[in-house]
Design a protein around this motif. Structure first.
Motif, PDB file in Angstrom:
ATOM      1  N   LYS A   8       1.972  38.952  -0.101  1.00  0.00           N
ATOM      2  CA  LYS A   8       1.119  40.109   0.195  1.00  0.00           C
ATOM      3  C   LYS A   8       1.925  41.403   0.256  1.00  0.00           C
ATOM      4  CE  LYS A   8      -0.429  38.397   4.046  1.00  0.00           C
ATOM      5  NZ  LYS A   8       0.355  37.141   3.994  1.00  0.00           N
ATOM      6  N   SER A   9       3.034  41.375   0.980  1.00  0.00           N
ATOM      7  CA  SER A   9       3.835  42.592   1.129  1.00  0.00           C
ATOM      8  C   SER A   9       4.454  43.020  -0.198  1.00  0.00           C
ATOM      9  CB  SER A   9       4.922  42.384   2.181  1.00  0.00           C
ATOM     10  OG  SER A   9       4.354  42.129   3.452  1.00  0.00           O
ATOM     11  N   SER A  10       4.914  42.063  -0.980  1.00  0.00           N
ATOM     12  CA  SER A  10       5.463  42.391  -2.290  1.00  0.00           C
ATOM     13  C   SER A  10       4.390  43.000  -3.189  1.00  0.00           C
ATOM     14  CB  SER A  10       6.034  41.126  -2.956  1.00  0.00           C
ATOM     15  OG  SER A  10       7.112  40.604  -2.211  1.00  0.00           O
ATOM     16  N   LEU A  11       3.188  42.468  -3.089  1.00  0.00           N
ATOM     17  CA  LEU A  11       2.083  43.000  -3.882  1.00  0.00           C
ATOM     18  C   LEU A  11       1.759  44.421  -3.443  1.00  0.00           C
ATOM     19  CD1 LEU A  11      -0.021  42.420  -6.058  1.00  0.00           C
ATOM     20  CD2 LEU A  11      -1.513  41.495  -4.275  1.00  0.00           C
ATOM     21  N   LEU A  12       1.746  44.670  -2.143  1.00  0.00           N
ATOM     22  CA  LEU A  12       1.498  46.025  -1.649  1.00  0.00           C
ATOM     23  C   LEU A  12       2.533  46.998  -2.207  1.00  0.00           C
ATOM     24  CD1 LEU A  12      -0.051  47.825   0.626  1.00  0.00           C
ATOM     25  CD2 LEU A  12       2.086  47.513   1.865  1.00  0.00           C
ATOM     26  N   ASN A  13       3.798  46.637  -2.113  1.00  0.00           N
ATOM     27  CA  ASN A  13       4.857  47.519  -2.607  1.00  0.00           C
ATOM     28  C   ASN A  13       4.709  47.783  -4.105  1.00  0.00           C
ATOM     29  OD1 ASN A  13       5.972  47.629  -0.044  1.00  0.00           O
ATOM     30  ND2 ASN A  13       7.487  46.020  -0.436  1.00  0.00           N
ATOM     31  N   ALA A  14       4.345  46.748  -4.851  1.00  0.00           N
ATOM     32  CA  ALA A  14       4.185  46.909  -6.298  1.00  0.00           C
ATOM     33  C   ALA A  14       3.014  47.823  -6.618  1.00  0.00           C
ATOM     34  CB  ALA A  14       3.985  45.543  -6.954  1.00  0.00           C
ATOM     35  N   LEU A  15       1.933  47.708  -5.860  1.00  0.00           N
ATOM     36  CA  LEU A  15       0.771  48.547  -6.109  1.00  0.00           C
ATOM     37  C   LEU A  15       1.025  50.002  -5.727  1.00  0.00           C
ATOM     38  CD1 LEU A  15      -2.036  46.144  -4.827  1.00  0.00           C
ATOM     39  CD2 LEU A  15      -1.658  46.862  -7.199  1.00  0.00           C
ATOM     40  N   VAL A  16       1.845  50.211  -4.685  1.00  0.00           N
ATOM     41  CA  VAL A  16       2.152  51.565  -4.237  1.00  0.00           C
ATOM     42  C   VAL A  16       3.238  52.199  -5.096  1.00  0.00           C
ATOM     43  CG1 VAL A  16       3.027  52.933  -2.293  1.00  0.00           C
ATOM     44  CG2 VAL A  16       1.425  51.066  -1.894  1.00  0.00           C
ATOM     45  N   THR A  21      -6.973  53.022   0.556  1.00  0.00           N
ATOM     46  CA  THR A  21      -6.046  52.670   1.628  1.00  0.00           C
ATOM     47  C   THR A  21      -5.787  51.174   1.552  1.00  0.00           C
ATOM     48  OG1 THR A  21      -6.855  54.431   3.079  1.00  0.00           O
ATOM     49  CG2 THR A  21      -5.654  52.627   4.117  1.00  0.00           C
ATOM     50  N   LEU A  22      -4.546  50.815   1.231  1.00  0.00           N
ATOM     51  CA  LEU A  22      -4.146  49.406   1.166  1.00  0.00           C
ATOM     52  C   LEU A  22      -3.643  48.967   2.527  1.00  0.00           C
ATOM     53  CD1 LEU A  22      -2.221  49.505  -2.234  1.00  0.00           C
ATOM     54  CD2 LEU A  22      -4.456  48.473  -1.832  1.00  0.00           C
ATOM     55  N   ILE A  23      -4.088  47.807   2.971  1.00  0.00           N
ATOM     56  CA  ILE A  23      -3.732  47.298   4.295  1.00  0.00           C
ATOM     57  C   ILE A  23      -3.101  45.922   4.130  1.00  0.00           C
ATOM     58  CG2 ILE A  23      -4.591  46.752   6.599  1.00  0.00           C
ATOM     59  CD1 ILE A  23      -7.169  48.399   5.700  1.00  0.00           C
ATOM     60  N   ASP A  24      -1.813  45.843   4.386  1.00  0.00           N
ATOM     61  CA  ASP A  24      -1.094  44.566   4.339  1.00  0.00           C
ATOM     62  C   ASP A  24      -1.157  43.942   5.723  1.00  0.00           C
ATOM     63  OD1 ASP A  24       0.605  42.446   3.802  1.00  0.00           O
ATOM     64  OD2 ASP A  24       2.421  43.650   4.085  1.00  0.00           O
ATOM     65  N   THR A  25      -1.808  42.786   5.839  1.00  0.00           N
ATOM     66  CA  THR A  25      -1.995  42.153   7.145  1.00  0.00           C
ATOM     67  C   THR A  25      -0.991  41.026   7.351  1.00  0.00           C
ATOM     68  OG1 THR A  25      -3.595  40.531   6.310  1.00  0.00           O
ATOM     69  CG2 THR A  25      -4.453  42.656   7.046  1.00  0.00           C
ATOM     70  N   ALA A  26      -0.819  40.657   8.616  1.00  0.00           N
ATOM     71  CA  ALA A  26       0.056  39.533   8.935  1.00  0.00           C
ATOM     72  C   ALA A  26      -0.532  38.242   8.383  1.00  0.00           C
ATOM     73  CB  ALA A  26       0.225  39.427  10.453  1.00  0.00           C
TER      74      ALA A  26
END
Length: 457
Positions: A233-241, A271-276
């Motif tokens: 999830k976090s890697s995907l968030l970084n890639a999208l941003v 707004t992208l929200i990376d959750t635990a």
């Protein structure tokens, strides 16, 4: 209590320092207020001609600022009233002094949206256009601005008035038949009335259906990334941003609560929200609290992206997908396809999927399109850009009420129900449509609408 006919003033430029500060005065005493402040001015002011002079405090005579001033007479002004403007140097203190001078010269202080409210009351704008003024000011993207500008040009109001015209024609036929039942040439037949009412109902319902996408363009989408720990999830968030916003590590539970990042996709603020990581019984203490916090944040999102590992889909992933079932939109992402598993068949419990890799960038463009579609937003080009949409819940509700009444009128005409009932439903549909352009609204509703405006507009 101030009346709508009183003369009011407000600062018409944004707060803070700037090259120019504008104070606007509207009402029957606008010219008198201008003359009490600015010197020299000729005995007869030419409309829309700019005069250069100096502003003075009307109480003390103290010089305030060198200004440009002009007058626009009713009805050819923004508000439809006499309007005067003072354009001085920008700056909080200087503009505040000019505003105070207008107050001492006899103007009251305008409330939020008061100039636009007066423009509506004086017939310069219909209510749909007046609401669009606030949307133009608040637009966060070029696409949101284009959407608001279409409504400001009156395209929604024009469409609504066209629907009302169809209802009025149908109502005239029904009432003619009621008044002259023996006249066989007056053909308010069930067929003709039913066709018109059915068409109006369908068009109103279709227009109401644009609300979700219209609101997303105006306000933006909240998109939550959920899934088991360590699925990417976090890697995907970084890639999208396009930059590192969330910490990524091979160890699970790196994200303790949630991380947010803002992007703009195809003119839509997102707004992208990376959750635990959503875990099972093994989570405890701060990890469990972080996961619960992320779940609560995701529950309010417009779109939930359920992330699974491409080569290791499990029943726990299915449980996460089902838990997101109440979301307005869901998208399944099989991440880490660069490690294998991207060609595996989609899980039977998911309607579709997007295969991505945060390392290679594969599938990211498809994911953006799927997220926008799940949020009710089409691509910002081509035929979709030509459509009129609604971005106000008030307008949507009025359209749905109109659609229901028109459909009831159609059904009544088809079933041979007395014409009085058909006429009643046609009138109800017309009243509902009228509230979109501002007919028949109570003072408290108008006050609520204009309260969201800024002072000075």
């Amino acid at each position: 209590m101030r009346r709508d006919s009183d003369t009011v003033a407000a600062v018409a430029t944004g707060a803070g320092s700037g090259g120019v500060g504008i104070v606007r005065v509207s009402g029957p005493l606008a010219e008198a207020v201008l003359r009490r402040i600015v010197r020299p001015l000729p005995a007869a002011l030419e409309e829309r001609r700019v005069y250069v002079g100096r502003a003075y405090d009307p109480s003390t005579g103290a010089a305030l600022d060198q200004v440009m001033a002009f007058l626009m007479r009713s009805p050819r002004s923004y508000t439809g009233e006499d309007v005067a403007e003072l354009q001085g140097h920008g700056g909080v203190a200087n503009v505040a002094a000019l505003l105070e001078a207008t107050r001492r010269a006899g103007a009251g202080l305008a409330g939020p949206g008061e100039f636009t409210r007066r423009a509506f009351l004086n017939g310069r704008l219909d209510l749909s256009q007046a609401e669009a003024v606030a949307d133009v000011i608040a637009a966060r993207s070029e696409r949101a601005l284009r959407q608001a500008q279409k409504q400001l040009r009156g395209e929604l109001g024009e469409g609504v008035r066209g629907l009302r015209a169809r209802l009025v024609e149908a109502l005239a036929e029904v009432e003619a038949e009621l008044d002259f039942p023996e006249d066989e040439d007056v053909g308010a037949t069930a067929a003709t009335v039913g066709v018109a009412a059915t068409d109006v109902g369908a068009r109103a319902r279709a227009l109401a259906g644009t609300y979700r996408g219209g609101r997303a363009v105006r306000e933006g989408l909240e998109v939550a990334l959920v899934g088991r720990p360590n699925v990417g999830k976090s890697s995907l968030l970084n890639a999208l941003v396009g930059e590192e916003r969330a910490v990524v590590d091979a160890a699970p539970h790196t994200t303790r609560d949630y991380v947010e990042a803002q992007v703009v996709w195809d003119g839509v603020p997102v707004t992208l929200i990376d959750t635990a990581g959503a875990g099972g019984a093994e989570l405890e203490g701060v990890q469990a609290r972080g996961a619960a916090l992320g779940q609560r944040r995701a529950a309010g999102a417009d779109v939930v992206v359920v992330v699974v590992e491409a080569g290791a889909v499990s029943e726990r992933d299915a449980a996460v997908w089902r838990a997101a079932g109440a979301a307005a939109g869901r998208v399944l992402v099989r991440s880490k396809c660069d490690l294998g598993g991207g060609d595996a068949p989609r899980p039977v419990w998911a309607a579709g999927q997007v295969v991505t890799s945060a390392v290679t960038g594969a599938g990211l463009a498809d994911l953006r399109c799927e997220v926008l579609a799940a949020g009710g937003v089409g691509l910002g080009n081509g035929e979709a850009e030509e459509l009129v949409v609604v971005a106000s819940a008030r307008q949507r509700d009025a359209l749905l009420e109109a659609a229901a009444a028109a459909e009831a009128a159609s059904a009544a005409a088809r079933d041979g129900v007395p014409g009085e009932v058909v006429a009643l439903e046609l009138r109800r549909a017309g009243r509902a449509l009228g509230t979109i352009t501002g007919e028949g609204l109570t003072e408290d509703v108008l006050a609520a609408i204009f309260s969201r405006f800024c002072v000075g507009k």
